[in-house]
Scaffold this motif. Structure first.
Motif, PDB file in Angstrom:
ATOM      1  N   UNK A 123       0.836  -1.213   0.000  1.00 56.75           N
ATOM      2  CA  UNK A 123       0.000   0.000   0.000  1.00 56.75           C
ATOM      3  C   UNK A 123       0.866   1.256   0.000  1.00 56.75           C
ATOM      4  N   UNK A 124       2.015   1.190   0.689  1.00 53.88           N
ATOM      5  CA  UNK A 124       2.876   2.380   0.782  1.00 53.88           C
ATOM      6  C   UNK A 124       3.595   2.656  -0.538  1.00 53.88           C
ATOM      7  N   UNK A 125       3.572   1.667  -1.452  1.00 51.58           N
ATOM      8  CA  UNK A 125       4.187   1.856  -2.772  1.00 51.58           C
ATOM      9  C   UNK A 125       3.131   2.076  -3.861  1.00 51.58           C
ATOM     10  N   UNK A 126       1.854   2.124  -3.461  1.00 50.90           N
ATOM     11  CA  UNK A 126       0.773   2.341  -4.433  1.00 50.90           C
ATOM     12  C   UNK A 126       0.331   3.801  -4.449  1.00 50.90           C
ATOM     13  N   UNK A 127       0.930   4.620  -3.614  1.00 48.16           N
ATOM     14  CA  UNK A 127       0.590   6.050  -3.565  1.00 48.16           C
ATOM     15  C   UNK A 127       1.044   6.735  -4.856  1.00 48.16           C
ATOM     16  N   UNK A 128       0.191   7.603  -5.395  1.00 54.80           N
ATOM     17  CA  UNK A 128       0.528   8.289  -6.654  1.00 54.80           C
ATOM     18  C   UNK A 128       0.208   9.777  -6.547  1.00 54.80           C
ATOM     19  N   UNK A 129       0.999  10.580  -7.253  1.00 48.38           N
ATOM     20  CA  UNK A 129       0.720  12.020  -7.336  1.00 48.38           C
ATOM     21  C   UNK A 129       0.417  12.358  -8.790  1.00 48.38           C
ATOM     22  N   UNK A 140      -3.299  10.321  -4.849  1.00 53.72           N
ATOM     23  CA  UNK A 140      -4.283   9.247  -5.068  1.00 53.72           C
ATOM     24  C   UNK A 140      -3.846   8.064  -4.204  1.00 53.72           C
ATOM     25  N   UNK A 141      -4.697   7.722  -3.250  1.00 53.17           N
ATOM     26  CA  UNK A 141      -4.333   6.720  -2.239  1.00 53.17           C
ATOM     27  C   UNK A 141      -5.500   5.748  -2.032  1.00 53.17           C
ATOM     28  N   UNK A 142      -5.681   4.794  -2.980  1.00 50.49           N
ATOM     29  CA  UNK A 142      -6.861   3.917  -2.908  1.00 50.49           C
ATOM     30  C   UNK A 142      -6.833   2.906  -1.761  1.00 50.49           C
ATOM     31  N   UNK A 143      -5.667   2.634  -1.187  1.00 48.80           N
ATOM     32  CA  UNK A 143      -5.580   1.578  -0.160  1.00 48.80           C
ATOM     33  C   UNK A 143      -5.205   2.115   1.224  1.00 48.80           C
ATOM     34  N   UNK A 144      -5.387   3.419   1.405  1.00 45.47           N
ATOM     35  CA  UNK A 144      -5.065   4.050   2.686  1.00 45.47           C
ATOM     36  C   UNK A 144      -3.598   3.829   3.058  1.00 45.47           C
ATOM     37  N   UNK A 145      -2.724   3.922   2.061  1.00 46.66           N
ATOM     38  CA  UNK A 145      -1.290   3.744   2.287  1.00 46.66           C
ATOM     39  C   UNK A 145      -0.708   4.813   3.189  1.00 46.66           C
ATOM     40  N   UNK A 150       1.975   6.251   8.353  1.00 42.47           N
ATOM     41  CA  UNK A 150       1.951   6.875   9.692  1.00 42.47           C
ATOM     42  C   UNK A 150       2.122   5.828  10.785  1.00 42.47           C
ATOM     43  N   UNK A 151       1.518   4.645  10.568  1.00 46.43           N
ATOM     44  CA  UNK A 151       1.538   3.602  11.611  1.00 46.43           C
ATOM     45  C   UNK A 151       2.696   2.622  11.469  1.00 46.43           C
ATOM     46  N   UNK A 152       3.506   2.806  10.403  1.00 48.59           N
ATOM     47  CA  UNK A 152       4.660   1.930  10.206  1.00 48.59           C
ATOM     48  C   UNK A 152       4.262   0.491   9.892  1.00 48.59           C
ATOM     49  N   UNK A 153       3.368   0.333   8.916  1.00 49.54           N
ATOM     50  CA  UNK A 153       2.836  -1.005   8.576  1.00 49.54           C
ATOM     51  C   UNK A 153       3.168  -1.356   7.121  1.00 49.54           C
ATOM     52  N   UNK A 154       3.624  -2.596   6.909  1.00 46.16           N
ATOM     53  CA  UNK A 154       3.797  -3.137   5.550  1.00 46.16           C
ATOM     54  C   UNK A 154       2.583  -4.019   5.280  1.00 46.16           C
ATOM     55  N   UNK A 155       1.797  -3.645   4.258  1.00 37.97           N
ATOM     56  CA  UNK A 155       0.557  -4.370   3.945  1.00 37.97           C
ATOM     57  C   UNK A 155       0.415  -4.425   2.434  1.00 37.97           C
ATOM     58  N   UNK A 156      -0.139  -5.515   1.918  1.00 37.82           N
ATOM     59  CA  UNK A 156      -0.338  -5.628   0.458  1.00 37.82           C
ATOM     60  C   UNK A 156      -1.686  -5.015   0.082  1.00 37.82           C
ATOM     61  N   UNK A 157      -1.806  -4.425  -1.124  1.00 45.41           N
ATOM     62  CA  UNK A 157      -3.084  -3.834  -1.531  1.00 45.41           C
ATOM     63  C   UNK A 157      -4.198  -4.880  -1.634  1.00 45.41           C
ATOM     64  N   UNK A 184       6.505  -2.630  10.777  1.00 50.53           N
ATOM     65  CA  UNK A 184       6.028  -3.976  11.117  1.00 50.53           C
ATOM     66  C   UNK A 184       5.277  -4.540   9.912  1.00 50.53           C
ATOM     67  N   UNK A 185       5.457  -5.839   9.637  1.00 51.27           N
ATOM     68  CA  UNK A 185       4.671  -6.485   8.576  1.00 51.27           C
ATOM     69  C   UNK A 185       3.346  -6.912   9.196  1.00 51.27           C
ATOM     70  N   UNK A 186       2.255  -6.503   8.575  1.00 53.46           N
ATOM     71  CA  UNK A 186       0.908  -6.817   9.080  1.00 53.46           C
ATOM     72  C   UNK A 186       0.742  -8.338   9.237  1.00 53.46           C
ATOM     73  N   UNK A 187       0.009  -8.765  10.267  1.00 52.75           N
ATOM     74  CA  UNK A 187      -0.079 -10.193  10.654  1.00 52.75           C
ATOM     75  C   UNK A 187      -0.476 -11.106   9.488  1.00 52.75           C
ATOM     76  N   UNK A 188      -1.513 -10.728   8.723  1.00 57.33           N
ATOM     77  CA  UNK A 188      -1.976 -11.574   7.597  1.00 57.33           C
ATOM     78  C   UNK A 188      -0.856 -11.731   6.569  1.00 57.33           C
ATOM     79  N   UNK A 189      -0.145 -10.627   6.358  1.00 55.32           N
ATOM     80  CA  UNK A 189       0.941 -10.612   5.380  1.00 55.32           C
ATOM     81  C   UNK A 189       2.085 -11.520   5.829  1.00 55.32           C
ATOM     82  N   UNK A 190       2.407 -11.435   7.120  1.00 54.19           N
ATOM     83  CA  UNK A 190       3.496 -12.246   7.676  1.00 54.19           C
ATOM     84  C   UNK A 190       3.158 -13.728   7.568  1.00 54.19           C
TER      85      UNK A 190
END
Length: 472
Positions: A123-129, A140-145, A150-157, A184-190
């Protein structure tokens, strides 16, 4: 939110103008936007997505720029790249992807910006300007990246199971970003990484090594290696390290866990050097301990010859991972082979001859070797910790003193083989080697100074002992 102010660089204006000329939409996406929001300094790589042909957009941008930079086109991937000043800009047309099970190379079709953001790894790499004139700088931030940033989370879109199964290199990237950013890598992702860990086998070793290097180059590399171990990836990539894990006990005697000790050493050395290959040496310095581990009632657990065994293993490991088998590999081998030498010196009375031998054997790498050995002190006992560090300080001082006086670093014998041959009227023979060895040993032991006259006198003496007759 609008980030118009952050897009003041000429290159963004040039892309916006070229896109308008071609009647395309264009966006800056990925790492530039992520690092901008994290305030991580000036980016040197910029990724541009065009709704249409990225290659045509790159050509038009180059045409419009005063320097008219050369455009590199990668037709297979539908991408183009140009350099402007010190920035590398990559252009790609928006696309959607689908994957076959046995490959990380997707089937690609043209797509929308939404399709392109969906295919992003996190999600943090899906942010676009937006770079279009009317909405310049709009996020443009469709996945709340932005929230994940802000929360330091690695999550997949999308579903992490599919994301990682489709392209297993993303598992390494997740861990690399977690390490670099202290996220931190989000639990589901880990959990999905653990589930798909064996799929890393379809990724080339070269791509894996790129990620390993980035983990090793980070501020606290242990974050990444603990995650690699926890998810089961490490046993597929560096089984030599997972073999160090665990503590055996026999008759009440235990040894330390050499895996966790290794990670402490790597973190320690990361505080003192950016030398990637010295960090590799720290990571591999104890790999010979698993195959050399023995127990005897007399002395308990031993790892005799683990440095020698480990240095041999370095070659096989580098070869398997398709890493360079050149001077970089030889440097790591040398560091692993010599990794205990200064430790022995630091425990005993430091003699000049022992220091001379250390300098002779380590050559230009003696300072690197000392840095490695200092990092190897992981005792939690403050008294012991200070004692070792003070002893190493003495060894370092002794190295400077001995080197200034005796000049044995990258030692060249004061008497050459040619001079020995000339003096005794010899052809190449083993006697020449014996005389040179005797001179070297005498200098290292401090029996004679590292000077021509003293070495010449010893040469005459040794020649006589070998029954050689010097020319008048």
């Amino acid at each position: 939110m609008n980030y118009k102010e952050a897009l003041q660089n000429d290159i963004f204006k040039a892309i916006s103008s070229a896109a308008k000329q071609l009647n395309l939409e264009s966006y800056v996406i990925g790492g530039f936007v992520r690092d901008l929001l994290l305030q991580r300094g000036d980016a040197k790589d910029i990724d541009i997505v065009a709704i249409g042909s990225g290659i045509e957009l790159a050509k038009k941008v180059a045409e419009n720029l005063p320097t008219q930079p050369k455009v590199q086109i990668f037709k297979t991937y539908g991408t183009a790249m140009l350099r402007y000043k010190d920035i590398e800009v990559e252009f790609v047309g928006a696309r959607k992807e689908s994957y076959a099970e046995d490959s990380r190379n997707p089937v690609v079709e043209n797509g929308t910006l939404e399709d392109d953001q969906n295919r992003r790894d996190f999600t943090i790499n899906a942010l676009a300007l937006n770079l279009s004139e009317a909405s310049y700088g709009e996020l443009l931030d469709p996945f709340n990246g932005i929230n994940d940033l802000k929360n330091g989370i690695i999550r997949t879109p999308l579903n992490p199971d599919i994301t990682y199964s489709d392209d297993p290199l993303r598992m390494m990237r997740a861990i690399r970003f977690a390490t670099q950013l202290s996220f931190k890598i989000e639990a589901k992702s880990l959990s999905a990484i653990s589930k798909n860990s064996s799929r890393i086998k379809i990724i080339t070793n070269e791509r894996i090594v790129v990620e390993l290097h980035k983990i090793l180059e980070s501020e606290t590399p242990s974050i990444g290696f603990l995650l690699l171990e926890k998810t089961g990836l490490l046993k597929h990539i560096l089984p030599e390290l997972t073999a160090l894990k665990g503590i055996d006990e026999k008759e009440g005697q235990r040894h330390k866990d050499n895996f966790y000790h290794t990670l402490e050493v790597v973190d320690n050395i990361a505080k003192h050097t950016d030398n990637l290959w010295l960090r590799w040496a720290a990571l591999l310095h104890d790999i010979g301990k698993a195959p050399t581990k023995r127990f005897s009632k007399k002395v308990g657990w031993t790892f005799h010859g683990h440095e020698f065994e480990g240095s041999k293993m370095v070659y096989h490991l580098f070869k398997r991972l398709k890493m360079p088998l050149n001077d970089k590999m030889k440097f790591v081998q040398k560091m692993v082979l010599m990794s205990s030498r200064p430790i022995v010196l630091a425990q005993d009375i430091v003699t000049d001859s022992a220091v001379r031998r250390l300098i002779f054997d380590a050559g230009d790498y003696v300072d690197d070797l000392m840095t490695l050995c200092e990092a190897d002190i992981t005792t939690k006992n403050p008294k012991k910790f200070n004692k070792y560090h003070n002893n190493f300080k003495l060894v370092r001082e002794k190295i400077v003193e001995v080197e200034e006086r005796d000049h044995v670093r990258n030692f060249q014998p004061p008497v050459t083989g040619e001079e020995i041959m000339e003096t005794f009227n010899l052809k190449p023979s083993r006697e020449i080697g014996m005389i040179k060895e005797a001179i070297k040993e005498a200098i290292l032991e401090g029996d004679i100074p590292n000077e021509h006259d003293a070495a010449y006198a010893l040469m005459l003496q040794k020649g006589k002992e070998l029954g050689l007759k010097a020319k008048d």
